[in-house]
Design an enzyme around this catalytic site. Structure first.
Site, PDB file in Angstrom:
ATOM      1  N   ARG A 168       0.824  -1.222   0.000  1.00 36.61           N
ATOM      2  CA  ARG A 168       0.000   0.000   0.000  1.00 36.61           C
ATOM      3  C   ARG A 168       0.855   1.269   0.000  1.00 36.61           C
ATOM      4  NH1 ARG A 168      -3.099  -3.507  -1.101  1.00 36.61           N
ATOM      5  NH2 ARG A 168      -5.226  -3.780  -0.376  1.00 36.61           N
ATOM      6  N   SER A 241     -11.184  -0.625   1.954  1.00 38.03           N
ATOM      7  CA  SER A 241     -10.612  -0.690   3.311  1.00 38.03           C
ATOM      8  C   SER A 241     -10.313   0.718   3.791  1.00 38.03           C
ATOM      9  CB  SER A 241      -9.309  -1.482   3.304  1.00 38.03           C
ATOM     10  OG  SER A 241      -9.521  -2.788   2.837  1.00 38.03           O
ATOM     11  N   GLU A 337      -6.060   4.139   5.171  1.00 37.41           N
ATOM     12  CA  GLU A 337      -5.557   3.827   3.830  1.00 37.41           C
ATOM     13  C   GLU A 337      -5.830   4.947   2.818  1.00 37.41           C
ATOM     14  OE1 GLU A 337      -5.994  -0.160   1.598  1.00 37.41           O
ATOM     15  OE2 GLU A 337      -7.199   1.281   0.471  1.00 37.41           O
TER      16      GLU A 337
HETATM   17  P1  FAD Z   1      -8.265   8.395  -6.553  1.00 42.21           P
HETATM   18  O1  FAD Z   1      -9.083   7.985  -5.371  1.00 42.21           O
HETATM   19  O2  FAD Z   1      -8.839   9.392  -7.462  1.00 42.21           O
HETATM   20  O3  FAD Z   1      -6.858   8.907  -6.039  1.00 42.21           O
HETATM   21  C1  FAD Z   1      -6.126   8.189  -5.094  1.00 42.21           C
HETATM   22  C2  FAD Z   1      -4.747   8.846  -4.940  1.00 42.21           C
HETATM   23  O4  FAD Z   1      -4.033   8.715  -6.164  1.00 42.21           O
HETATM   24  C3  FAD Z   1      -4.834  10.359  -4.683  1.00 42.21           C
HETATM   25  O5  FAD Z   1      -3.754  10.712  -3.868  1.00 42.21           O
HETATM   26  C4  FAD Z   1      -4.645  10.969  -6.065  1.00 42.21           C
HETATM   27  O6  FAD Z   1      -4.073  12.262  -6.002  1.00 42.21           O
HETATM   28  C5  FAD Z   1      -3.677   9.988  -6.686  1.00 42.21           C
HETATM   29  N1  FAD Z   1      -3.802   9.898  -8.144  1.00 42.21           N
HETATM   30  C6  FAD Z   1      -4.875   9.428  -8.845  1.00 42.21           C
HETATM   31  N2  FAD Z   1      -4.607   9.438 -10.162  1.00 42.21           N
HETATM   32  C7  FAD Z   1      -3.346   9.924 -10.301  1.00 42.21           C
HETATM   33  C8  FAD Z   1      -2.503  10.185 -11.415  1.00 42.21           C
HETATM   34  N3  FAD Z   1      -2.878   9.946 -12.671  1.00 42.21           N
HETATM   35  N4  FAD Z   1      -1.273  10.716 -11.179  1.00 42.21           N
HETATM   36  C9  FAD Z   1      -0.847  10.974  -9.922  1.00 42.21           C
HETATM   37  N5  FAD Z   1      -1.602  10.737  -8.833  1.00 42.21           N
HETATM   38  C10 FAD Z   1      -2.829  10.217  -9.011  1.00 42.21           C
HETATM   39  N6  FAD Z   1      -7.465  -0.859  -3.299  1.00 42.21           N
HETATM   40  C11 FAD Z   1      -6.647  -1.928  -3.308  1.00 42.21           C
HETATM   41  O7  FAD Z   1      -5.416  -1.779  -3.342  1.00 42.21           O
HETATM   42  N7  FAD Z   1      -7.136  -3.188  -3.269  1.00 42.21           N
HETATM   43  C12 FAD Z   1      -8.454  -3.451  -3.235  1.00 42.21           C
HETATM   44  O8  FAD Z   1      -8.870  -4.609  -3.200  1.00 42.21           O
HETATM   45  C13 FAD Z   1      -9.356  -2.346  -3.232  1.00 42.21           C
HETATM   46  N8  FAD Z   1     -10.692  -2.527  -3.173  1.00 42.21           N
HETATM   47  C14 FAD Z   1     -11.539  -1.457  -3.159  1.00 42.21           C
HETATM   48  C15 FAD Z   1     -12.913  -1.708  -3.097  1.00 42.21           C
HETATM   49  C16 FAD Z   1     -13.802  -0.644  -3.092  1.00 42.21           C
HETATM   50  C17 FAD Z   1     -15.291  -0.928  -3.050  1.00 42.21           C
HETATM   51  C18 FAD Z   1     -13.323   0.694  -3.135  1.00 42.21           C
HETATM   52  C19 FAD Z   1     -14.281   1.840  -3.157  1.00 42.21           C
HETATM   53  C20 FAD Z   1     -11.948   0.937  -3.170  1.00 42.21           C
HETATM   54  C21 FAD Z   1     -11.038  -0.143  -3.178  1.00 42.21           C
HETATM   55  N9  FAD Z   1      -9.650   0.054  -3.229  1.00 42.21           N
HETATM   56  C22 FAD Z   1      -8.804  -1.034  -3.259  1.00 42.21           C
HETATM   57  C23 FAD Z   1      -9.090   1.422  -3.234  1.00 42.21           C
HETATM   58  C24 FAD Z   1      -9.049   2.076  -4.636  1.00 42.21           C
HETATM   59  O9  FAD Z   1      -9.918   1.436  -5.516  1.00 42.21           O
HETATM   60  C25 FAD Z   1      -7.649   2.077  -5.223  1.00 42.21           C
HETATM   61  O10 FAD Z   1      -6.748   2.731  -4.361  1.00 42.21           O
HETATM   62  C26 FAD Z   1      -7.597   2.744  -6.605  1.00 42.21           C
HETATM   63  O11 FAD Z   1      -6.333   2.549  -7.195  1.00 42.21           O
HETATM   64  C27 FAD Z   1      -7.904   4.244  -6.544  1.00 42.21           C
HETATM   65  O12 FAD Z   1      -8.067   4.699  -7.872  1.00 42.21           O
HETATM   66  P2  FAD Z   1      -8.747   6.106  -8.204  1.00 42.21           P
HETATM   67  O13 FAD Z   1      -8.552   6.359  -9.646  1.00 42.21           O
HETATM   68  O14 FAD Z   1     -10.140   6.103  -7.714  1.00 42.21           O
HETATM   69  O15 FAD Z   1      -7.835   7.080  -7.352  1.00 42.21           O
HETATM   70  N1  EPU Z   2     -12.138 -10.489   8.968  1.00 41.40           N
HETATM   71  C1  EPU Z   2     -12.959 -10.597  10.061  1.00 41.40           C
HETATM   72  N2  EPU Z   2     -13.983  -9.705  10.169  1.00 41.40           N
HETATM   73  C2  EPU Z   2     -14.223  -8.748   9.263  1.00 41.40           C
HETATM   74  C3  EPU Z   2     -13.370  -8.613   8.153  1.00 41.40           C
HETATM   75  C4  EPU Z   2     -12.320  -9.505   8.022  1.00 41.40           C
HETATM   76  O1  EPU Z   2     -12.773 -11.462  10.918  1.00 41.40           O
HETATM   77  O2  EPU Z   2     -15.175  -7.983   9.442  1.00 41.40           O
HETATM   78  C5  EPU Z   2     -11.060 -11.470   8.776  1.00 41.40           C
HETATM   79  C6  EPU Z   2     -11.433 -12.435   7.637  1.00 41.40           C
HETATM   80  O3  EPU Z   2     -12.199 -13.500   8.114  1.00 41.40           O
HETATM   81  C7  EPU Z   2     -10.097 -12.875   7.136  1.00 41.40           C
HETATM   82  C8  EPU Z   2      -9.215 -11.662   7.373  1.00 41.40           C
HETATM   83  O4  EPU Z   2      -9.881 -10.835   8.322  1.00 41.40           O
HETATM   84  O5  EPU Z   2      -9.605 -13.945   7.920  1.00 41.40           O
HETATM   85  C9  EPU Z   2      -8.903 -10.882   6.096  1.00 41.40           C
HETATM   86  O6  EPU Z   2     -10.124 -10.444   5.490  1.00 41.40           O
HETATM   87  P1  EPU Z   2     -10.248 -10.239   3.909  1.00 41.40           P
HETATM   88  O7  EPU Z   2      -9.812 -11.465   3.189  1.00 41.40           O
HETATM   89  O8  EPU Z   2     -11.607  -9.735   3.625  1.00 41.40           O
HETATM   90  O9  EPU Z   2      -9.168  -9.140   3.558  1.00 41.40           O
HETATM   91  P2  EPU Z   2      -8.699  -7.809   4.310  1.00 41.40           P
HETATM   92  O10 EPU Z   2      -7.360  -8.079   4.894  1.00 41.40           O
HETATM   93  O11 EPU Z   2      -9.748  -7.306   5.208  1.00 41.40           O
HETATM   94  C10 EPU Z   2      -7.362  -6.924   2.273  1.00 41.40           C
HETATM   95  C11 EPU Z   2      -7.223  -5.637   1.530  1.00 41.40           C
HETATM   96  C12 EPU Z   2      -8.358  -5.473   0.539  1.00 41.40           C
HETATM   97  C13 EPU Z   2      -8.318  -6.643  -0.441  1.00 41.40           C
HETATM   98  C14 EPU Z   2      -8.461  -7.942   0.345  1.00 41.40           C
HETATM   99  C15 EPU Z   2      -8.300  -9.162  -0.530  1.00 41.40           C
HETATM  100  C16 EPU Z   2      -6.019  -4.087   2.924  1.00 41.40           C
HETATM  101  C17 EPU Z   2      -6.091  -2.897   3.801  1.00 41.40           C
HETATM  102  N3  EPU Z   2      -7.183  -4.520   2.448  1.00 41.40           N
HETATM  103  O12 EPU Z   2      -8.541  -6.833   3.075  1.00 41.40           O
HETATM  104  O13 EPU Z   2      -8.166  -4.280  -0.183  1.00 41.40           O
HETATM  105  O14 EPU Z   2      -9.358  -6.558  -1.387  1.00 41.40           O
HETATM  106  O15 EPU Z   2      -7.422  -8.016   1.354  1.00 41.40           O
HETATM  107  O16 EPU Z   2      -6.969  -9.314  -0.849  1.00 41.40           O
HETATM  108  O17 EPU Z   2      -4.935  -4.594   2.682  1.00 41.40           O
HETATM  109  C18 EPU Z   2      -8.621  -1.939  -0.155  1.00 41.40           C
HETATM  110  O18 EPU Z   2      -7.396  -1.777  -0.068  1.00 41.40           O
HETATM  111  O19 EPU Z   2      -9.422  -0.989  -0.218  1.00 41.40           O
HETATM  112  C19 EPU Z   2      -9.146  -3.306  -0.167  1.00 41.40           C
HETATM  113  C20 EPU Z   2     -10.450  -3.595  -0.213  1.00 41.40           C
END
Ligand code: FAD
Ligand code: EPU
Length: 342
Positions: A168, A241, A337
C-alpha cells in the site's frame, strides 16, 4: 491559454468520489491529453493555487470545498507495445478504468491481472498505493510509470525501482502531487500459473488441480467474492478498506497470540507480520454499527460507509473511535488507507 486548458469554476465532484460526499472543487480541469498538464500546472502556479490529482475518487476523502485546481485524469487509451512468446508489453492511459482494463487483458488472453479484478478507479492511480488483492500486488506487473514532474517541469519515466513499491505504498505517496501520472507500462509474462492460495480463492477452488484453472475462472471467482463482501460504491458510499492492515514485529505478534489465539495474521517478512485489521475491528464489536450518516459495513468491518448527508468530520469521528478502541484492546495503531485532501 487554449480552450481545452481552461479550468472550470465551482465544479461538482459528488459523482467523482466513491464516498459520495457533496464536494465542490474551486477549479477543475478534465485532462484528456498529457499535453494539457504543463499549461494547467503553470496556470495554478501563476494563480498562487495548489493543484491536486483525481482519478476515480475511490481512495480519497474530500472536504466540502476543495481549494485550488483539481486535475481530473481522463487520458484513456491502451497500446500494445510488444506481444511475443515471452511477454506482452502494454502502455495504458492514466484515466483508463482499471477493471475494464483487466477485463480487456483477459479478453485478449493476456494473463496475470485477474486477481486484481473489480478494484474501482483508474490505471494511473494503481501505482500510487500499489493496489493489491487476493495474493497479488500490481507492482509485479508494472515496468515503468510515465509522468509529468511538477517540481522540475519535466516529463519523466520512473522505473519499477524508482517507484519504491511496498504494501500500500510507493514514492508517489511520499511526494504527493509532485508526479502527474499519464501512463503506466505493464509487462505480462506469457509463462503463467493461477494464483489461488489466498484463503477465499483456495476455498472457492477447493483443491482443484492448479493446471485445470483458467485465468477467466480466477477473474470470475474474484468478482464473485468481492461482490459478496464489499459494498458497491454506486449504492453505498465507501473507499474500500478504510485502514491498512498493520505490520507488526513477530515478537509483538507472539505476545498478542498468547492473549488472542484466534488473531488473524500473515507473514510479511522474516521479522514482521501483517494483522487483519478487519478482524481487530470486528472483535471490538463495530461490525454493522451505524452512527448518524456513517457506519461500518456489516460484511467487512474494515470498510466504513456513508449513506448520504454526511461529511468528513462525521467519518473521522467514527474512524477515531475505532482507532482508539483497537489501540486499547490490542495495543495496535491503525493507519488510514485513503488519501485525505484538505
Ligand atoms: P483516486 O481515489 O482518485 O486517487 C487516489 C490517490 O491517487 C490520490 O492521492 C490521487 O491524487 C492519486 N492519483 C490518482 N490518479 C493519479 C494520477 N494519474 N497521477 C498521480 N496521482 C494520481 N485498493 C486496493 O489496493 N485493493 C483493493 O482490493 C481495493 N478494493 C476497493 C474496493 C472498493 C469498493 C473501493 C471503493 C476501493 C477499493 N480500493 C482497493 C481502493 C481504490 O480502488 C484504489 O486505491 C484505486 O487505485 C484508486 O483509484 P482512483 O482512480 O479512484 O484514485
Ligand atoms: N475479517 C474478520 N472480520 C471482518 C473482516 C475480516 O474477521 O469484518 C477477517 C477475515 O475472516 C479474514 C481476514 O480478516 O480472515 C482478512 O479479510 P479479507 O480477506 O476480507 O481481507 P482484508 O485483509 O480485510 C485486504 C485488503 C483489501 C483486499 C483484500 C483481498 C487491505 C487494507 N485490504 O482486506 O483491499 O481486497 O485483502 O486481498 O490490505 C482496499 O485496499 O481498499 C481493499 C479492499
Amino acid at each position: 491559454m487554449n480552450s481545452d486548458c481552461k479550468p472550470l469554476a465551482n465544479y461538482p465532484l459528488r459523482e467523482r468520489n466513491t464516498l459520495g460526499f457533496e464536494v465542490i472543487a474551486q477549479w477543475a480541469l478534465p485532462i484528456t491529453q498529457a499535453e494539457q498538464i504543463p499549461q494547467a500546472i503553470t496556470w495554478a502556479k501563476n494563480a498562487g493555487l495548489p493543484h491536486r490529482i483525481l482519478g476515480g475518487g475511490s481512495n480519497v476523502v474530500l472536504p466540502a470545498r476543495l481549494h485550488g485546481l483539481t486535475l481530473l485524469m481522463d487520458i484513456d487509451f491502451i497500446e500494445v507495445l510488444e506481444n511475443h512468446a515471452a511477454k506482452t508489453r502494454l502502455r495504458v492511459g492514466a484515466g483508463a478504468n482499471w477493471h475494464d482494463f483487466v477485463r480487456w487483458t483477459l479478453d485478449q488472453n493476456y494473463r496475470g491481472l485477474e486477481n486484481l479484478a473489480l478494484i474501482p478507479g483508474t490505471v494511473g492511480a494503481a501505482p500510487i498505493q500499489n493496489i493489491g488483492a487476493y495474493g497479488v500486488e500490481v507492482k509485479e506487473y508494472i515496468d515503468a510509470v510515465e509522468a509529468y514532474d511538477c517540481q522540475t517541469n519535466q516529463w519523466v519515466s520512473l522505473s519499477k525501482t524508482d517507484c519504491q513499491f511496498s504494501y500500500r505504498h510507493s514514492i508517489f505517496k511520499d511526494e504527493p502531487n509532485r508526479f502527474v501520472i499519464t501512463a503506466v507500462i505493464f509487462d505480462l509474462p506469457k509463462v503463467w500459473q493461477p494464483r489461488v492460495s489466498y484463503a477465499d480463492l483456495a476455498n472457492h477452488f477447493d483443491n482443484r488441480a492448479i493446471e485445470t484453472i483458467a485465468a477467466q475462472e480466477v477473474f470470475d471467482a474474484v468478482c464473485a467474492i468481492r461482490t459478496q463482501k464489499l459494498p458497491d460504491p454506486k449504492v453505498i458510499g465507501n473507499v474500500g478498506s478504510f485502514f491498512q492492515n498493520p505490520v507488526i514485529s513477530n515478537q509483538q505478534l507472539r505476545s498478542l497470540k498468547a492473549q488472542f489465539p484466534q488473531i488473524v495474521s500473515y507473514p510479511e517478512s522474516t521479522t514482521h507480520s501483517k494483522l487483519a485489521a478487519g478482524w481487530l475491528i470486528d472483535q471490538c464489536g463495530f461490525k454493522g454499527m451505524q452512527t448518524g450518516n456513517v457506519g461500518v459495513h456489516d460484511k467487512q468491518a474494515l470498510v466504513l460507509t456513508h449513506r448520504g448527508g454526511g461529511n468528513v468530520g462525521e467519518l473521522l469521528g467514527l474512524a477515531g473511535q475505532i482507532q482508539k478502541r483497537v489501540k486499547e484492546t490490542f495495543g495496535v495503531d491503525l493507519i488510514p488507507e485513503p488519501i485525505f485532501f484538505n
